[in-house]
Every structure is written in structure tokens, then in C-alpha cells.
Scaffold this motif. Structure first.
Motif, PDB file in Angstrom:
ATOM      1  N   MET A   1       0.875  -1.103   0.126  1.00 35.63           N
ATOM      2  CA  MET A   1      -0.013  -0.105  -0.014  1.00 35.63           C
ATOM      3  C   MET A   1       0.794   1.307   0.041  1.00 35.63           C
ATOM      4  O   MET A   1       1.700   1.447   0.953  1.00 35.63           O
ATOM      5  N   LYS A   2       0.871   1.945  -0.971  1.00 34.79           N
ATOM      6  CA  LYS A   2       1.600   3.267  -0.966  1.00 34.79           C
ATOM      7  C   LYS A   2       1.677   4.265   0.018  1.00 34.79           C
ATOM      8  O   LYS A   2       2.647   4.802   0.352  1.00 34.79           O
ATOM      9  N   ASP A   3       0.869   4.539   0.807  1.00 31.10           N
ATOM     10  CA  ASP A   3       0.678   5.469   1.689  1.00 31.10           C
ATOM     11  C   ASP A   3       0.959   5.001   3.082  1.00 31.10           C
ATOM     12  O   ASP A   3       0.904   5.853   3.844  1.00 31.10           O
ATOM     13  N   CYS A   4       1.296   3.728   3.429  1.00 31.98           N
ATOM     14  CA  CYS A   4       1.546   3.095   4.326  1.00 31.98           C
ATOM     15  C   CYS A   4       2.829   3.387   4.931  1.00 31.98           C
ATOM     16  O   CYS A   4       3.734   3.072   4.373  1.00 31.98           O
ATOM     17  N   VAL A   5       3.114   3.826   6.021  1.00 31.45           N
ATOM     18  CA  VAL A   5       4.360   4.332   6.699  1.00 31.45           C
ATOM     19  C   VAL A   5       5.221   2.827   6.838  1.00 31.45           C
ATOM     20  O   VAL A   5       6.454   3.045   6.614  1.00 31.45           O
ATOM     21  N   PHE A   6       4.578   2.072   7.118  1.00 25.16           N
ATOM     22  CA  PHE A   6       5.295   0.592   7.377  1.00 25.16           C
ATOM     23  C   PHE A   6       5.775  -0.141   6.037  1.00 25.16           C
ATOM     24  O   PHE A   6       6.798  -0.695   6.006  1.00 25.16           O
ATOM     25  N   CYS A   7       5.007   0.025   5.003  1.00 20.83           N
ATOM     26  CA  CYS A   7       5.188  -0.467   3.773  1.00 20.83           C
ATOM     27  C   CYS A   7       6.417   0.165   3.111  1.00 20.83           C
ATOM     28  O   CYS A   7       7.050  -0.119   2.191  1.00 20.83           O
ATOM     29  N   LYS A   8       6.574   1.629   3.484  1.00 23.67           N
ATOM     30  CA  LYS A   8       7.735   2.333   2.917  1.00 23.67           C
ATOM     31  C   LYS A   8       9.122   2.123   3.470  1.00 23.67           C
ATOM     32  O   LYS A   8      10.022   2.429   2.776  1.00 23.67           O
ATOM     33  N   ILE A   9       8.981   1.764   4.719  1.00 24.78           N
ATOM     34  CA  ILE A   9      10.348   1.271   5.318  1.00 24.78           C
ATOM     35  C   ILE A   9      11.065   0.399   4.732  1.00 24.78           C
ATOM     36  O   ILE A   9      10.590  -0.870   4.487  1.00 24.78           O
ATOM     37  N   LYS A  10      12.225   0.603   4.487  1.00 25.17           N
ATOM     38  CA  LYS A  10      13.111  -0.482   3.987  1.00 25.17           C
ATOM     39  C   LYS A  10      14.055  -1.127   5.193  1.00 25.17           C
ATOM     40  O   LYS A  10      14.774  -0.426   5.843  1.00 25.17           O
ATOM     41  N   ASN A  11      13.876  -2.392   5.311  1.00 20.79           N
ATOM     42  CA  ASN A  11      14.277  -3.181   6.722  1.00 20.79           C
ATOM     43  C   ASN A  11      15.355  -2.651   7.126  1.00 20.79           C
ATOM     44  O   ASN A  11      15.604  -1.994   8.107  1.00 20.79           O
ATOM     45  N   ASP A  12      16.570  -3.002   6.596  1.00 22.07           N
ATOM     46  CA  ASP A  12      17.983  -2.539   6.953  1.00 22.07           C
ATOM     47  C   ASP A  12      18.432  -1.451   6.809  1.00 22.07           C
ATOM     48  O   ASP A  12      19.716  -1.166   7.307  1.00 22.07           O
ATOM     49  N   LYS A  13      17.686  -0.439   6.172  1.00 17.07           N
ATOM     50  CA  LYS A  13      18.213   1.031   6.077  1.00 17.07           C
ATOM     51  C   LYS A  13      17.727   1.898   7.075  1.00 17.07           C
ATOM     52  O   LYS A  13      17.873   3.104   6.865  1.00 17.07           O
ATOM     53  N   ASP A  14      16.949   1.218   7.907  1.00 15.03           N
ATOM     54  CA  ASP A  14      16.137   2.506   8.939  1.00 15.03           C
ATOM     55  C   ASP A  14      16.829   2.225  10.385  1.00 15.03           C
ATOM     56  O   ASP A  14      17.120   1.083  10.880  1.00 15.03           O
ATOM     57  N   ILE A  15      17.076   3.279  10.941  1.00 16.33           N
ATOM     58  CA  ILE A  15      17.751   3.253  12.188  1.00 16.33           C
ATOM     59  C   ILE A  15      16.962   2.320  13.501  1.00 16.33           C
ATOM     60  O   ILE A  15      17.457   1.978  14.366  1.00 16.33           O
ATOM     61  N   THR A  16      15.796   2.043  13.231  1.00 14.03           N
ATOM     62  CA  THR A  16      14.995   1.450  13.965  1.00 14.03           C
ATOM     63  C   THR A  16      14.886  -0.126  13.807  1.00 14.03           C
ATOM     64  O   THR A  16      14.478  -0.855  14.726  1.00 14.03           O
ATOM     65  N   PHE A  17      15.419  -0.591  12.728  1.00 14.38           N
ATOM     66  CA  PHE A  17      15.507  -2.127  12.498  1.00 14.38           C
ATOM     67  C   PHE A  17      16.372  -2.750  13.471  1.00 14.38           C
ATOM     68  O   PHE A  17      17.565  -2.607  13.865  1.00 14.38           O
ATOM     69  N   VAL A  18      15.863  -3.787  14.090  1.00 16.86           N
ATOM     70  CA  VAL A  18      16.469  -4.844  14.918  1.00 16.86           C
ATOM     71  C   VAL A  18      16.688  -6.307  14.215  1.00 16.86           C
ATOM     72  O   VAL A  18      17.697  -6.746  14.262  1.00 16.86           O
ATOM     73  N   LYS A  19      15.608  -6.791  14.015  1.00 17.25           N
ATOM     74  CA  LYS A  19      15.596  -8.429  13.135  1.00 17.25           C
ATOM     75  C   LYS A  19      14.656  -8.644  12.169  1.00 17.25           C
ATOM     76  O   LYS A  19      13.419  -8.234  12.661  1.00 17.25           O
ATOM     77  N   ASP A  20      15.077  -9.254  11.271  1.00 15.15           N
ATOM     78  CA  ASP A  20      13.995  -9.815  10.147  1.00 15.15           C
ATOM     79  C   ASP A  20      13.619 -11.407  10.523  1.00 15.15           C
ATOM     80  O   ASP A  20      14.562 -11.768  10.971  1.00 15.15           O
ATOM     81  N   PHE A  21      12.325 -11.652  10.265  1.00 14.92           N
ATOM     82  CA  PHE A  21      11.906 -12.992  10.626  1.00 14.92           C
ATOM     83  C   PHE A  21      11.103 -13.351   9.048  1.00 14.92           C
ATOM     84  O   PHE A  21      11.148 -12.533   8.017  1.00 14.92           O
ATOM     85  N   ASP A  22      10.686 -14.583   8.961  1.00 18.53           N
ATOM     86  CA  ASP A  22       9.984 -14.967   7.787  1.00 18.53           C
ATOM     87  C   ASP A  22       8.891 -14.245   7.529  1.00 18.53           C
ATOM     88  O   ASP A  22       9.014 -13.544   6.255  1.00 18.53           O
ATOM     89  N   ASN A  23       7.886 -13.619   8.150  1.00 18.41           N
ATOM     90  CA  ASN A  23       6.784 -12.861   7.865  1.00 18.41           C
ATOM     91  C   ASN A  23       6.625 -11.516   8.699  1.00 18.41           C
ATOM     92  O   ASN A  23       5.864 -10.830   8.388  1.00 18.41           O
ATOM     93  N   TRP A  24       7.557 -11.439   9.483  1.00 18.68           N
ATOM     94  CA  TRP A  24       7.549 -10.262  10.494  1.00 18.68           C
ATOM     95  C   TRP A  24       8.936  -9.709  10.738  1.00 18.68           C
ATOM     96  O   TRP A  24      10.127 -10.126  10.214  1.00 18.68           O
ATOM     97  N   VAL A  25       9.062  -8.232  11.029  1.00 14.56           N
ATOM     98  CA  VAL A  25      10.117  -7.627  11.257  1.00 14.56           C
ATOM     99  C   VAL A  25       9.796  -6.739  12.448  1.00 14.56           C
ATOM    100  O   VAL A  25       8.976  -6.368  12.850  1.00 14.56           O
ATOM    101  N   TYR A  26      11.174  -7.012  13.428  1.00 13.92           N
ATOM    102  CA  TYR A  26      11.230  -6.152  14.439  1.00 13.92           C
ATOM    103  C   TYR A  26      11.916  -5.002  14.765  1.00 13.92           C
ATOM    104  O   TYR A  26      12.998  -5.058  14.302  1.00 13.92           O
ATOM    105  N   ARG A  27      11.100  -3.980  14.932  1.00 11.52           N
ATOM    106  CA  ARG A  27      11.940  -2.524  15.117  1.00 11.52           C
ATOM    107  C   ARG A  27      11.821  -2.182  16.614  1.00 11.52           C
ATOM    108  O   ARG A  27      10.799  -2.332  17.057  1.00 11.52           O
ATOM    109  N   ILE A  28      12.580  -1.309  17.105  1.00  7.59           N
ATOM    110  CA  ILE A  28      12.463  -0.377  18.080  1.00  7.59           C
ATOM    111  C   ILE A  28      11.671   0.752  17.735  1.00  7.59           C
ATOM    112  O   ILE A  28      11.734   1.111  16.533  1.00  7.59           O
ATOM    113  N   SER A  29      10.859   1.425  18.693  1.00 12.35           N
ATOM    114  CA  SER A  29      10.176   2.637  18.234  1.00 12.35           C
ATOM    115  C   SER A  29      11.241   3.741  18.325  1.00 12.35           C
ATOM    116  O   SER A  29      12.172   4.006  19.057  1.00 12.35           O
TER     117      SER A  29
END
Length: 143
Positions: A1-29
Motif C-alpha cells: 500500500m503506497k501511503d502506509c508508513v510501514f510499507c515504505k520502510i526498507k528493513n535494514d536501512k532504517d535506524i529502528t531495524f532490529v531483526k528480520d523474520f520470515d513474515n515479520w520484522v522487529y523494530r524499536i520505536s
């Protein structure tokens, strides 16, 4: 979805990224109003619990358990709150909020959970990148 803030984040390029899983990503706030506050976010744009299949639910539960253990090892919280409202961002995610009875110090910063026995009170506390990175590294070491 183009307007969704979570859809726009690139997992390992964001300061909040912690860990990638199969269907999920964990980030700190981005706002560390509670030390280690974060969210488990579905990788696909899904808007409700009933949009998950059984394996995604089981995976989320297992990951949340691992995150709780890692946060206990990292910061020794007294309790946890879990929130899933999807009000402001309609992309399925679970807030994982460590709660603290006492003031916590980390990397020279003080964290005070002023509403320990009540609903957490979020504020826009933005920490320097170096401290955000230390929080993430500490959690990753224990995850």
C-alpha cells in the motif's frame, strides 16, 4: 500500500531495524519513551488479526516470546504491555512495551516510566543515533 508508513520502510536501512523474520520484522520505536519499546510488524500489508493464517499467528507468538526474553536480558524490565490497535497505522503490528518500576539508566540517558501501573504514556523522546544503535545492538546480542 503506497501511503502506509510501514510499507515504505526498507528493513535494514532504517535506524529502528532490529531483526528480520520470515513474515515479520522487529523494530524499536523511534520514540524511546520506554527503554526498549518496539513493535513486531508484518512484512505484508495486512490490516487485522483475522487476515493472518495460523502459521503467521504461531510465528508471531514465538517471536514475541523471544523478544520478551531478549528485553529481560537487555534491560531487566519489571513487566510488559502488548498493544495491537492499528488505529493510526492500519498495518498489522504488535507493540511490545517493557515497563519499569524504577528509573532506568542506559548510555547516560534516564528513562522514567511515569505511568507504570497504568496505560503507558507515549511522548516524542528522540534519542541520538548513537544511543539508538546501542539499544539495538544490546537487544540483538540477546535475541
Amino acid at each position: 500500500m503506497k501511503d502506509c508508513v510501514f510499507c515504505k520502510i526498507k528493513n535494514d536501512k532504517d535506524i529502528t531495524f532490529v531483526k528480520d523474520f520470515d513474515n515479520w520484522v522487529y523494530r524499536i520505536s523511534p520514540s524511546q519513551f520506554l527503554l526498549g519499546a518496539g513493535a513486531l510488524i508484518h512484512k505484508d500489508h495486512k490490516e487485522g488479526l483475522t487476515s493472518l493464517n495460523e502459521s503467521e499467528v504461531i510465528e508471531a507468538f514465538k517471536i514475541i516470546r523471544k523478544i520478551e526474553i531478549a528485553l529481560k536480558k537487555s534491560f531487566d524490565p519489571d513487566w510488559f504491555n502488548y498493544l495491537q490497535t492499528n488505529n493510526s497505522v492500519r498495518h498489522l503490528h504488535f507493540h511490545i512495551l517493557p515497563r519499569y518500576k524504577q528509573k532506568i539508566e542506559f548510555e547516560g540517558e534516564e528513562f522514567v516510566d511515569k505511568t507504570f501501573k497504568d496505560m503507558p504514556l507515549e511522548n516524542n523522546r528522540i534519542l541520538p543515533d548513537r544511543i539508538m544503535k546501542r539499544i539495538i545492538k544490546t537487544i540483538q546480542k540477546n535475541l
